[in-house]
Design a protein around this motif. Sequence first.
Motif, PDB file in Angstrom:
ATOM      1  N   GLY A 216       0.784  -1.233   0.000  1.00 54.72           N
ATOM      2  CA  GLY A 216       0.000   0.000   0.000  1.00 54.72           C
ATOM      3  C   GLY A 216       0.810   1.275   0.000  1.00 54.72           C
ATOM      4  O   GLY A 216       0.228   2.355   0.125  1.00 54.72           O
ATOM      5  N   SER A 217       2.118   1.192  -0.140  1.00 51.53           N
ATOM      6  CA  SER A 217       2.913   2.404  -0.295  1.00 51.53           C
ATOM      7  C   SER A 217       3.898   2.225  -1.439  1.00 51.53           C
ATOM      8  O   SER A 217       4.635   1.240  -1.489  1.00 51.53           O
ATOM      9  CB  SER A 217       3.697   2.735   0.979  1.00 51.53           C
ATOM     10  OG  SER A 217       4.646   3.773   0.686  1.00 51.53           O
TER      11      SER A 217
ATOM     12  N   GLU B  41       6.012   4.737  -1.920  1.00 44.28           N
ATOM     13  CA  GLU B  41       7.026   5.728  -1.558  1.00 44.28           C
ATOM     14  C   GLU B  41       8.368   5.064  -1.240  1.00 44.28           C
ATOM     15  O   GLU B  41       8.406   3.943  -0.750  1.00 44.28           O
ATOM     16  CB  GLU B  41       6.557   6.535  -0.338  1.00 44.28           C
ATOM     17  CG  GLU B  41       5.312   7.360  -0.582  1.00 44.28           C
ATOM     18  CD  GLU B  41       5.517   8.409  -1.675  1.00 44.28           C
ATOM     19  OE1 GLU B  41       6.589   9.037  -1.695  1.00 44.28           O
ATOM     20  OE2 GLU B  41       4.610   8.569  -2.522  1.00 44.28           O
TER      21      GLU B  41
ATOM     22  N   ASN C  82      16.394   8.121  -4.030  1.00 50.18           N
ATOM     23  CA  ASN C  82      15.477   8.474  -2.932  1.00 50.18           C
ATOM     24  C   ASN C  82      15.398   7.358  -1.886  1.00 50.18           C
ATOM     25  O   ASN C  82      15.323   7.627  -0.683  1.00 50.18           O
ATOM     26  CB  ASN C  82      14.076   8.786  -3.482  1.00 50.18           C
ATOM     27  CG  ASN C  82      14.035  10.108  -4.216  1.00 50.18           C
ATOM     28  OD1 ASN C  82      14.893  10.981  -4.002  1.00 50.18           O
ATOM     29  ND2 ASN C  82      13.059  10.275  -5.103  1.00 50.18           N
TER      30      ASN C  82
ATOM     31  N   GLU D 233      10.219   5.547   1.174  1.00 53.49           N
ATOM     32  CA  GLU D 233      10.333   5.224   2.594  1.00 53.49           C
ATOM     33  C   GLU D 233       9.945   3.765   2.876  1.00 53.49           C
ATOM     34  O   GLU D 233      10.447   3.169   3.841  1.00 53.49           O
ATOM     35  CB  GLU D 233       9.455   6.150   3.443  1.00 53.49           C
ATOM     36  CG  GLU D 233      10.013   7.549   3.643  1.00 53.49           C
ATOM     37  CD  GLU D 233       9.696   8.497   2.488  1.00 53.49           C
ATOM     38  OE1 GLU D 233       9.046   8.061   1.498  1.00 53.49           O
ATOM     39  OE2 GLU D 233      10.105   9.673   2.566  1.00 53.49           O
ATOM     40  N   ALA D 234       9.038   3.222   2.085  1.00 49.38           N
ATOM     41  CA  ALA D 234       8.638   1.827   2.311  1.00 49.38           C
ATOM     42  C   ALA D 234       9.795   0.884   1.972  1.00 49.38           C
ATOM     43  O   ALA D 234      10.133  -0.015   2.753  1.00 49.38           O
ATOM     44  CB  ALA D 234       7.395   1.490   1.491  1.00 49.38           C
TER      45      ALA D 234
ATOM     46  N   ALA E 148      16.477   7.749   2.008  1.00 47.95           N
ATOM     47  CA  ALA E 148      15.588   7.387   3.118  1.00 47.95           C
ATOM     48  C   ALA E 148      16.259   6.328   3.991  1.00 47.95           C
ATOM     49  O   ALA E 148      16.189   6.377   5.227  1.00 47.95           O
ATOM     50  CB  ALA E 148      14.253   6.875   2.580  1.00 47.95           C
TER      51      ALA E 148
END
Lengths: 431, 431
Positions: free
Chosen positions: B128-129, B131, B243, B133-134, B247
């Motif tokens: 569900g992400s 991004e 990215n 960051e996941a 992160a």
Amino acid sequence: MYDRLKGFRDFYPGEMSARREVIDTVETAAAQYGFREIGTPYLERTQMYVDKSGEEIVEELYAFEDKGGREVTLTPELTPTVARMVVAKQQALSKPIKWVSTRPFWRYEQVQQGRFREFYQTNADIFGSSEPEADAEILAFAADALTDLGLTADDFEFRVSHRDILGGLLRSFDADVHVTDAIRAVDKSEKVEREEYLGLLSDAGLTYDQASEFADLLERGDLDEIADFGGENVEAAVENLRNVLAAAEDFGAGEYCEVSLTTARGLDYYTGVVFECFDSTGDVSRATFGGGRYDDLIESFGGQPTPAVGVGIGNATLQLLCQRAGVWPEEELTTDYYVLTVGDTRSVASRIARDLREAGNVVEVDVSDRSFGAQMSYADSVNASTVVIVGERDLENGEVTVKDMESGEQTTAPVDDFPGGRDEPTSDDFE
Amino acid sequence: MYDRLKGFRDFYPGEMSARREVIDTVETAAAQYGFREIGTPYLERTQMYVDKSGEEIVEELYAFEDKGGREVTLTPELTPTVARMVVAKQQALSKPIKWVSTRPFWRYEQVQQGRFREFYQTNADIFGSSEPEADAEILAFAADALTDLGLTADDFEFRVSHRDILGGLLRSFDADVHVTDAIRAVDKSEKVEREEYLGLLSDAGLTYDQASEFADLLERGDLDEIADFGGENVEAAVENLRNVLAAAEDFGAGEYCEVSLTTARGLDYYTGVVFECFDSTGDVSRATFGGGRYDDLIESFGGQPTPAVGVGIGNATLQLLCQRAGVWPEEELTTDYYVLTVGDTRSVASRIARDLREAGNVVEVDVSDRSFGAQMSYADSVNASTVVIVGERDLENGEVTVKDMESGEQTTAPVDDFPGGRDEPTSDDFE
């Protein structure tokens, strides 16, 4: 979209956390008695089960031929596997051998309440002692596991019986009686009408009158009467049963035990004390679990004669009992901290999250680049106790906001002093 | 005597305690990031694996027909099962979904060092992400798990790559190249000679010169050069990779990560960042574990499009790394107390054992009616820290003997004051 197989279960996090708590409690009780965890294969040769239980057992097994032409089976129970493992290292293992494990097993059966095709059990066994203390330690561990879960003497009872009392009595009526069939009849006695029960005993070789007298003797359950009636072997078995109960009393499990000679256990390999755990209120009608002594199995697996006693606690029936008694854990997630970012604060938020995890906390952060509101609602959905808001503006003042999610109260804390060596900082710490 | 199946393992208590300590450490690291444990079936429909990986996969599966005529398979990996579970409750589950579990899987493969037919993995996934960051949280969890085990930046490295960089570069050479085959070639590049590697790339549709230039580009691994060379899609993938690494740096895993574009992961379903963990010393040549992003799988299982990223930590290869680095736990039993009985002292000994267990200790007692010497040697074999000797004569004086097993020192303690509210009484307490 694919469907799950019938009789198999998916455990999502809420339910799983309750199951995990219960399994951990049972395993911790076992560990405290010195039962040592083992790891066992999930596939074994089919022949092992056929030899132990006969060709007809294959009908209820997940048995198949592997790519190398071996007849293999998804293990339907643990006992044959641990027997194989004991035999494989019998000389090297110091006795008594005390093993425990929790894992799934499989049987191709009708699915019903508390019975699945894939089902979990915690098995605990002691190999190498024929003393009553070994039987009693199994009972004491099981009782501790249940009371550690919050169950009390009002909730459950151990119905304790002895195979040699049943077998000896049967032979005292008729030396040629088919003992195994008659014991299976006893095992069914509480589920069928008396006439059917007596019929099953007659099929096993007793006359109707003998069957009736035998049934009455068990029903009355007067151990003195039975010892007198049954002769030397029965007398010895009664003494063994009494010794086990006395040891169980010393071990703290006495109050949960009662003699119940109509308890027989269906499995053929039991040889001495057998027992079943029941819901005292009767609301859960099926036995929660059972166990007993099986002194002949290791030898039949090719090992040195080695006495053995054990218990297999089925997680599904244990769950029914815990739910009936109101001690099944809450099926919900817990989270200590959610560290919420507003603007470009990931570096500081990550440092805080790392410090909080270092102290042993469960800490979630945003991994979805979401808004304040979306993060707050996620924090809520995982039941975060505290939300630490790391916002760009607050940071300009060297502060973060600490919000208690239950009370809704929040306060600011100096970012350089958060968590600042505190293991579980709350908003109270910064009032 | 029955034999164990080839490629399957029995874990006896010593080895099991080390494995359990490692699994607990990895699971605790996951829990602290908010990964929630799930429980999953061990059998699934075979069709699920055929649809995902093609008919030829069946050759390496434990696939068979069950008693109800269903084609079923012992799960060879977790990903299809969790994808099925996400799809089944997609609306009800709050995102991101973060799941973890440790369990065995099965493949009918050649058995070799660190590879078994029954093998254990801890899987952690975020659904569900999309991004960075996941992806970074997966890397950070994996790094924490390893450092919590005692491994350091000198012991392991995460080689991070990106499927869209590889795919985009390949298409920039030739729009019709067979990307899957070419990526499989990259996955093999470190195991084969350069000429064979280039041959595989040629088979996938590149000319020899293109293959050579592509291989050189990956080898140099200069992300600026690659972004310039590969066009818009490659540029976006390079940015995404950067990215993720940024992160990961914030999340504390930066020092373990290096870009390695020749890392490709064999599995077809990866879509973005992929990574593998390697032994920095090279002593363990196989990847310890790997993972990556697989954004298309949930949709292909009939769900709403749902990005996903995960890692599967193989316990056997992790064990090889830990053993190489000298951080594999001691394979031995630990026991806090052995309560030894001399004569008829079971009742008092049992009370002491119960009190010590109540305080959280592992406590063994005699269940075999053995002599002083035999009990002492058993206490030794389970590495008891302290032996409490409950003897008839001592009891007449109201005393028990407390013996420290390491120093051999012993002292007497008043039986009524033992443990007397002490959680971990030692002989020192009664000097």
